[in-house]
Enzyme design. Sequence first.
Site, short mmCIF file in Angstrom:
data_model
loop_
_atom_site.label_atom_id
_atom_site.label_comp_id
_atom_site.label_asym_id
_atom_site.label_seq_id
_atom_site.Cartn_x
_atom_site.Cartn_y
_atom_site.Cartn_z
N LEU A 31 0.84 -1.21 0.00
CA LEU A 31 0.00 0.00 0.00
C LEU A 31 0.87 1.26 0.00
O LEU A 31 0.35 2.37 -0.10
CB LEU A 31 -0.89 0.02 1.25
CG LEU A 31 -1.96 -1.07 1.37
CD1 LEU A 31 -2.70 -0.93 2.69
CD2 LEU A 31 -2.95 -0.97 0.22
N LYS A 80 14.64 -6.76 5.90
CA LYS A 80 14.90 -5.70 6.88
C LYS A 80 16.21 -5.89 7.66
O LYS A 80 16.81 -4.92 8.10
CB LYS A 80 13.73 -5.58 7.86
CG LYS A 80 12.50 -4.94 7.24
CD LYS A 80 11.41 -4.75 8.29
CE LYS A 80 10.13 -4.26 7.66
NZ LYS A 80 9.07 -4.01 8.63
N GLY A 142 9.01 -11.61 16.91
CA GLY A 142 9.66 -11.64 15.61
C GLY A 142 10.35 -10.32 15.33
O GLY A 142 10.65 -9.54 16.25
N ASN A 164 5.96 -15.41 23.98
CA ASN A 164 6.17 -15.92 22.62
C ASN A 164 6.13 -17.45 22.59
O ASN A 164 6.38 -18.12 23.59
CB ASN A 164 7.52 -15.44 22.09
CG ASN A 164 7.62 -15.61 20.58
OD1 ASN A 164 6.66 -15.33 19.87
ND2 ASN A 164 8.75 -16.08 20.08
N ARG A 165 5.80 -17.97 21.42
CA ARG A 165 5.80 -19.42 21.22
C ARG A 165 7.19 -19.98 21.49
O ARG A 165 7.37 -20.94 22.21
CB ARG A 165 5.36 -19.71 19.77
CG ARG A 165 5.35 -21.15 19.39
CD ARG A 165 4.83 -21.31 17.97
NE ARG A 165 5.69 -20.65 16.98
CZ ARG A 165 5.47 -20.68 15.67
NH1 ARG A 165 4.39 -21.27 15.20
NH2 ARG A 165 6.29 -20.08 14.84
N GLY A 259 -3.15 -2.16 12.86
CA GLY A 259 -1.81 -1.71 12.43
C GLY A 259 -1.79 -0.73 11.27
O GLY A 259 -0.70 -0.36 10.80
P1 NDP Z 1 8.17 -12.51 11.94
O1 NDP Z 1 8.00 -13.63 10.99
O2 NDP Z 1 9.51 -11.93 12.16
O3 NDP Z 1 7.62 -12.97 13.39
C1 NDP Z 1 6.43 -13.70 13.52
C2 NDP Z 1 6.02 -13.83 14.98
O4 NDP Z 1 4.77 -14.53 15.02
C3 NDP Z 1 6.98 -14.63 15.84
O5 NDP Z 1 6.89 -14.20 17.16
C4 NDP Z 1 6.41 -16.05 15.72
O6 NDP Z 1 6.74 -16.87 16.82
C5 NDP Z 1 4.93 -15.74 15.77
N1 NDP Z 1 4.13 -16.77 15.14
C6 NDP Z 1 4.05 -17.05 13.82
N2 NDP Z 1 3.17 -18.05 13.62
C7 NDP Z 1 2.70 -18.42 14.84
C8 NDP Z 1 1.75 -19.37 15.29
N3 NDP Z 1 1.13 -20.17 14.44
N4 NDP Z 1 1.49 -19.47 16.61
C9 NDP Z 1 2.13 -18.65 17.47
N5 NDP Z 1 3.03 -17.71 17.11
C10 NDP Z 1 3.31 -17.60 15.81
O7 NDP Z 1 7.13 -11.40 11.48
P2 NDP Z 1 7.18 -9.83 11.77
O8 NDP Z 1 7.60 -9.63 13.18
O9 NDP Z 1 7.91 -9.14 10.70
O10 NDP Z 1 5.62 -9.43 11.60
C11 NDP Z 1 4.65 -9.83 12.55
C12 NDP Z 1 3.30 -9.25 12.16
O11 NDP Z 1 3.33 -7.83 12.20
C13 NDP Z 1 2.91 -9.61 10.73
O12 NDP Z 1 1.56 -9.99 10.74
C14 NDP Z 1 3.09 -8.35 9.95
O13 NDP Z 1 2.15 -8.26 8.90
C15 NDP Z 1 2.83 -7.27 11.00
N6 NDP Z 1 3.55 -6.01 10.70
C16 NDP Z 1 2.83 -4.87 10.55
C17 NDP Z 1 3.44 -3.67 10.27
C18 NDP Z 1 2.62 -2.44 10.09
O14 NDP Z 1 3.13 -1.44 9.58
N7 NDP Z 1 1.38 -2.42 10.53
C19 NDP Z 1 4.90 -3.57 10.13
C20 NDP Z 1 5.59 -4.83 10.34
C21 NDP Z 1 4.91 -6.00 10.61
P3 NDP Z 1 8.14 -17.69 16.91
O15 NDP Z 1 9.18 -16.70 17.38
O16 NDP Z 1 7.87 -18.76 17.88
O17 NDP Z 1 8.43 -18.20 15.52
#
Ligand code: NDP
Length: 476
Positions: A31, A80, A142, A164-165, A259
């Site tokens: 976007l 990133k 994450g 966190n998981r 967000g």
């Molecule tokens: P990452 O892939 O780096 O991290 C994902 C996180 O989600 C980790 O903590 C992971 O846990 C957890 N996770 C993923 N799947 C599961 C599951 N099935 N059950 C439990 N925990 C789960 O992603 P990002 O940190 O980059 O992004 C996270 C979210 O934030 C996304 O949805 C993204 O779209 C959103 N975002 C929004 C922004 C905005 O401007 N509004 C900017 C950046 C991100 P684990 O550590 O155990 O793997």
Amino acid sequence: MEIMKYAIEGYRDVEALEYLGIFGNPIKHTLSPIIHNTISRNLNKNMRYIPFQITDNLGDAVKMAHDAGIVGLNITVPYKQQVMEYLVDIDEAAKVIGAVNTLVRCNKGYKGYNTDMYGLAKSLVSEGVKLEGAKVIMLGAGGAARAVAYMCLKYGADRVYIVNRTFENAKNIADDMNAAFDCDKIIPLSASDYYIIPNGRYIMIQCTSVGLHEGDGLPLISDESFFEKAEIGVDLIYNPAKTPFLKLVEENGGKAINGLGMLLHQGVKAYELWNDVEISEKLIKNIYKALCRVSYDNTDNIVLVGYMGCGKSTVGRFLSMACGYDFIDTDEIIEKREGMSTSDIFSNKGEEYFRKLETELLRELKGKLKNTVIATGGGMPVKEENRALLKELGKVFYLKASLDTTYQRVSGGTGRPLLDDLDGNSLYNKIKEMTAIRTPIYTEVADEIIDTNEISEYEVHKVIAASMSSYAKDVE
Ligand code: NDP
């Protein structure tokens, strides 16, 4: 510019004095062009924002962008962290966060910043949420969570639990941030230890990707009573607008924030860094409205009709850039499928065959497009069934031109099937004959008529975008 080979479809031929862009993969549905192209237009800057799909060789792409003079870049998933290797300098906060989402041009390369952190902070301020002295629960650890944890400490949160998981990931963030701020305010927990968090009212920030997809449930913790702790629930996800987490927060009487504000404000901050300007609150609000419409209103397609030479394709491409829409050209789709030009289809298989293909295509597209600009063939609305289908597809704009204007525009030789081999008087008379038949047809199908005689294609797209109210106008 060599870098243009990575530009996604619809952006490759964009011409401007200066360029901005975003690197990511996938990148098609970003976007960000809405944010940046809207700001540039409102500031009367001849600067365009291009999404680049980078599949490998990130370092080469960064160098290419610098060689091409690109003023600034956003960096998104999955680059990133990786991009930090290719920068000449990195802002202190971005170093601690360990991720960069904005590159600002300097002499020998780019300097990296993290505006995600700022974006969320600004979004919370605009919602009246105060971090100073607050107790925070973060769900997820994450890449984005690192920026959130940094933000919490920078803006004075009193205590932050990261659940966190994978415990290790939460612990790494806690260790890094506590060390950077010389404190022990961040406490990492694995999801099964959630009950350790004392009762009370918290700002709960959902940073996992759970909730993005249909059928997703609550993040990390299935015990619904846990979420009663959320006085304010923030989800980094903005699509869907309300995740199961946010719905539950609201059901419990809490305030729910998604967000989209974070996305908006990280973009605005990046633009300010690139151009050394301050964007007005009014313009920011208008961009937010445009983002909401494009994100949550699925029905707004733009259909462009009109006689050949009226600028449907060029206007369509401008609109696609300004509003972040997809762009399709029905003639191009048919040519691709048939493996020959429109003129060749007419001469080899006849006009009737071509019209049949047009109707089949419209039937096929019905109900499948969202936020798309559709440039149509000049003769498409002639069939009554097509007119009904076009109106179902979206808002129909007729780009109207006078006989003389049309003659001037098409007389240069255009490879248009019904005008081939005509010149001078006969061309003029043929156009006269065809426009006499088609003008009432275009008028009938149109929701809006745009007179294109005196204005350029660039200006036409502005009129349409304003009409769709997806184009932010700052009238200060
Ligand atoms: P990452 O892939 O780096 O991290 C994902 C996180 O989600 C980790 O903590 C992971 O846990 C957890 N996770 C993923 N799947 C599961 C599951 N099935 N059950 C439990 N925990 C789960 O992603 P990002 O940190 O980059 O992004 C996270 C979210 O934030 C996304 O949805 C993204 O779209 C959103 N975002 C929004 C922004 C905005 O401007 N509004 C900017 C950046 C991100 P684990 O550590 O155990 O793997």
